[in-house]
Design a protein around this motif. Sequence first.
Motif: not given
Length: 264
Positions: A92-97
């Motif tokens: 589990p981690t993060t994505r970004v825009r």
Amino acid sequence: MRILWMALCALARLWPGAQAGCAEAGRCCPGRDPACFARGWRLDRVYGTCFCDQTCRLTGDCCFDYDRACPARPCFVGEWSPWSGCADQCKPTTRVRRRSVQQEPQNGGAPCPPLEERAGCLEYSTPQGQGCGHSYVPAFITTSAFNKERTRQATSPHWSTHTEDAGYCMEFKTESLTPHCALENRPLTRWMQYLREGYTVCVDCQPPAMNSVSLRCSGDGLDSDGNQTLHWQAIGNPRCQGTWKKVRRVDQCSCPAVHSFIFI
């Protein structure tokens, strides 16, 4: 008093020098700038030194033509970039825009909105195409709205576009949760506020979160007896976590949208 003000305005038109203001001085300044002044009528109907800085609205000493000479211009931003990939694979981690500023705010215009957004994610394959990410025991969840963006082809090589599986839905009764869930107010994590003790929630198990062999989602609690306490964690804020107990398995989720989630 109104008649007197109208008379003064008429006099100002006959006497051009008395009408000097921000436009004639060519002044428009951000914040509070004592050097950003001119001579002319002020908005408080006093003739003399008037100001053309942004703070003059608060102090009431703007030149009469401040609104016309220094119109407020809001911040304008561009479109969101595509979502990045997960910051790491198989956990589990993060994505970004992101989006960029097209026009900075001027003269007290509306400030820029957030230029970056992050959301939780979990990828089910390594850069080499090897399957992974199905070994977690806790149930990792996110809002059901994320299901509209998630595609099988992009996240798991084990699910082809020709593979169709209806998936299933688990209903849980929330037993406990940390206070960090209620404190979330970021646009993409605000859904955590709807997690409440004692509430029944629906969690959808769909590819690619579903293991292609067992056709199960990690942490679904399907084998529990209904009294077993199961752990879950919200993707996007690892401090938002808690426990729940299985209610039942159904083919389709029927909870309200704010209480509907997906395994990730």
